[in-house]
Write a protein that holds these residues in place. Sequence first.
Motif, PDB file in Angstrom:
ATOM      1  N   LYS A 123      29.177  49.864  36.027  1.00 10.91           N
ATOM      2  CA  LYS A 123      28.813  49.522  37.402  1.00 10.91           C
ATOM      3  C   LYS A 123      27.333  49.862  37.575  1.00 10.91           C
ATOM      4  CE  LYS A 123      30.112  49.879  42.138  1.00 10.91           C
ATOM      5  NZ  LYS A 123      31.141  50.243  43.069  1.00 10.91           N
ATOM      6  N   MET A 124      26.565  48.831  37.822  1.00  9.63           N
ATOM      7  CA  MET A 124      25.125  49.009  37.933  1.00  9.63           C
ATOM      8  C   MET A 124      24.732  48.843  39.401  1.00  9.63           C
ATOM      9  SD  MET A 124      22.158  47.114  35.763  1.00  9.63           S
ATOM     10  CE  MET A 124      22.276  45.563  36.615  1.00  9.63           C
ATOM     11  N   GLY A 125      24.665  49.940  40.094  1.00  5.53           N
ATOM     12  CA  GLY A 125      24.304  49.898  41.502  1.00  5.53           C
ATOM     13  C   GLY A 125      22.809  49.771  41.694  1.00  5.53           C
ATOM     14  N   PHE A 126      22.410  49.647  42.939  1.00  3.10           N
ATOM     15  CA  PHE A 126      20.993  49.541  43.265  1.00  3.10           C
ATOM     16  C   PHE A 126      20.341  50.908  43.143  1.00  3.10           C
ATOM     17  CE2 PHE A 126      17.530  49.837  46.324  1.00  3.10           C
ATOM     18  CZ  PHE A 126      16.718  48.822  45.853  1.00  3.10           C
ATOM     19  N   ARG A 127      19.236  50.963  42.466  1.00  2.00           N
ATOM     20  CA  ARG A 127      18.452  52.190  42.381  1.00  2.00           C
ATOM     21  C   ARG A 127      17.219  52.003  43.237  1.00  2.00           C
ATOM     22  NH1 ARG A 127      18.354  53.527  35.959  1.00  2.00           N
ATOM     23  NH2 ARG A 127      20.504  54.157  35.780  1.00  2.00           N
ATOM     24  N   ASN A 128      16.892  53.012  43.992  1.00  2.00           N
ATOM     25  CA  ASN A 128      15.705  52.870  44.822  1.00  2.00           C
ATOM     26  C   ASN A 128      14.449  52.962  43.958  1.00  2.00           C
ATOM     27  OD1 ASN A 128      15.096  55.595  44.413  1.00  2.00           O
ATOM     28  ND2 ASN A 128      16.079  56.217  46.319  1.00  2.00           N
ATOM     29  N   LEU A 129      13.320  52.673  44.542  1.00  3.46           N
ATOM     30  CA  LEU A 129      12.077  52.587  43.773  1.00  3.46           C
ATOM     31  C   LEU A 129      11.593  53.942  43.270  1.00  3.46           C
ATOM     32  CD1 LEU A 129      10.180  49.950  45.908  1.00  3.46           C
ATOM     33  CD2 LEU A 129      11.383  49.614  43.759  1.00  3.46           C
ATOM     34  N   SER A 130      12.110  55.028  43.820  1.00  6.93           N
ATOM     35  CA  SER A 130      11.657  56.345  43.379  1.00  6.93           C
ATOM     36  C   SER A 130      12.429  56.859  42.165  1.00  6.93           C
ATOM     37  CB  SER A 130      11.775  57.355  44.526  1.00  6.93           C
ATOM     38  OG  SER A 130      13.134  57.558  44.855  1.00  6.93           O
ATOM     39  N   TYR A 131      13.498  56.156  41.763  1.00  3.15           N
ATOM     40  CA  TYR A 131      14.297  56.605  40.620  1.00  3.15           C
ATOM     41  C   TYR A 131      13.454  56.536  39.351  1.00  3.15           C
ATOM     42  CZ  TYR A 131      18.172  57.148  37.387  1.00  3.15           C
ATOM     43  OH  TYR A 131      19.006  57.600  36.404  1.00  3.15           O
ATOM     44  N   PRO A 132      13.308  57.649  38.632  1.00  3.91           N
ATOM     45  CA  PRO A 132      12.471  57.625  37.425  1.00  3.91           C
ATOM     46  C   PRO A 132      13.156  56.899  36.272  1.00  3.91           C
ATOM     47  CG  PRO A 132      13.519  59.760  37.661  1.00  3.91           C
ATOM     48  CD  PRO A 132      13.903  58.954  38.876  1.00  3.91           C
ATOM     49  N   GLY A 133      12.382  56.518  35.302  1.00  3.39           N
ATOM     50  CA  GLY A 133      12.945  55.898  34.106  1.00  3.39           C
ATOM     51  C   GLY A 133      12.171  54.669  33.696  1.00  3.39           C
ATOM     52  N   PRO A 134      12.506  54.134  32.526  1.00  4.12           N
ATOM     53  CA  PRO A 134      11.790  52.968  31.996  1.00  4.12           C
ATOM     54  C   PRO A 134      11.947  51.708  32.845  1.00  4.12           C
ATOM     55  CG  PRO A 134      13.193  53.952  30.304  1.00  4.12           C
ATOM     56  CD  PRO A 134      13.500  54.640  31.588  1.00  4.12           C
ATOM     57  N   GLY A 135      12.998  51.596  33.636  1.00  8.67           N
ATOM     58  CA  GLY A 135      13.198  50.407  34.448  1.00  8.67           C
ATOM     59  C   GLY A 135      12.411  50.416  35.752  1.00  8.67           C
ATOM     60  N   ARG A 136      11.726  51.496  36.029  1.00  6.83           N
ATOM     61  CA  ARG A 136      11.011  51.627  37.298  1.00  6.83           C
ATOM     62  C   ARG A 136       9.956  50.541  37.523  1.00  6.83           C
ATOM     63  NH1 ARG A 136       8.376  57.263  39.239  1.00  6.83           N
ATOM     64  NH2 ARG A 136       8.772  56.968  41.443  1.00  6.83           N
ATOM     65  N   PRO A 137       9.103  50.232  36.545  1.00  7.35           N
ATOM     66  CA  PRO A 137       8.128  49.154  36.781  1.00  7.35           C
ATOM     67  C   PRO A 137       8.784  47.812  37.095  1.00  7.35           C
ATOM     68  CG  PRO A 137       7.532  50.405  34.827  1.00  7.35           C
ATOM     69  CD  PRO A 137       8.886  50.878  35.254  1.00  7.35           C
ATOM     70  N   ALA A 138       9.931  47.555  36.499  1.00  6.89           N
ATOM     71  CA  ALA A 138      10.638  46.293  36.768  1.00  6.89           C
ATOM     72  C   ALA A 138      11.143  46.260  38.207  1.00  6.89           C
ATOM     73  CB  ALA A 138      11.798  46.110  35.789  1.00  6.89           C
ATOM     74  N   ARG A 139      11.597  47.397  38.728  1.00  2.00           N
ATOM     75  CA  ARG A 139      12.053  47.432  40.119  1.00  2.00           C
ATOM     76  C   ARG A 139      10.889  47.172  41.075  1.00  2.00           C
ATOM     77  NH1 ARG A 139      14.967  51.527  37.785  1.00  2.00           N
ATOM     78  NH2 ARG A 139      13.673  53.171  38.642  1.00  2.00           N
ATOM     79  N   TYR A 140       9.718  47.706  40.765  1.00  6.80           N
ATOM     80  CA  TYR A 140       8.531  47.409  41.572  1.00  6.80           C
ATOM     81  C   TYR A 140       8.178  45.926  41.463  1.00  6.80           C
ATOM     82  CZ  TYR A 140       7.388  52.285  42.590  1.00  6.80           C
ATOM     83  OH  TYR A 140       7.412  53.561  43.064  1.00  6.80           O
TER      84      TYR A 140
END
Length: 156
Positions: free
Chosen positions: A81-98
């Motif tokens: 289950k891949m829920g929504f992560r807010n923009l402050s969540y750290p990790g390699p996917g962070r630039p993609a969320r921005y």
Amino acid sequence: MRDVARDPAALELLRVQRSRLADRMRPPWWYLTGVAIMYALVFAFPFASRFLGASIWPFFVAALVVSVPLQWGWTRVTGIKMGFRNLSYPGPGRPARYAVVVVSLAAIVTEHFLIDRGLIVAAIAVAALAVAAEVAVQQALLRGIRQELRGGGGAA
């Protein structure tokens, strides 16, 4: 409970399990198609607003009608289950969320600008490029989550 931090066999088993979990994060064809349809609905709104006088609500509801079964199917197929992560969540996917936010805002503002100046073909091209960019960003986000899982970071 025993201390598994010093047990090489337990740590290797954990590494193998995380790698298998990361391998399941590969999107099926229908998932990326659904993401493209959802963003096409989002980027169609400026056209419908201008030429049909449509409200945002039918587009919002349509995007939900696409996204809810899409997430349900993703959970069923991958077991994750891949829920929504807010923009402050750290990790390699962070630039993609921005990038999701930046691409969406830039595309919608550019579409409105072009439509207001009568450059409909250019606005359609921007919308098509934005859909392709959002699908690419979604793939980058999943790649980042897979990398995070393999590297021992937080679970998806």
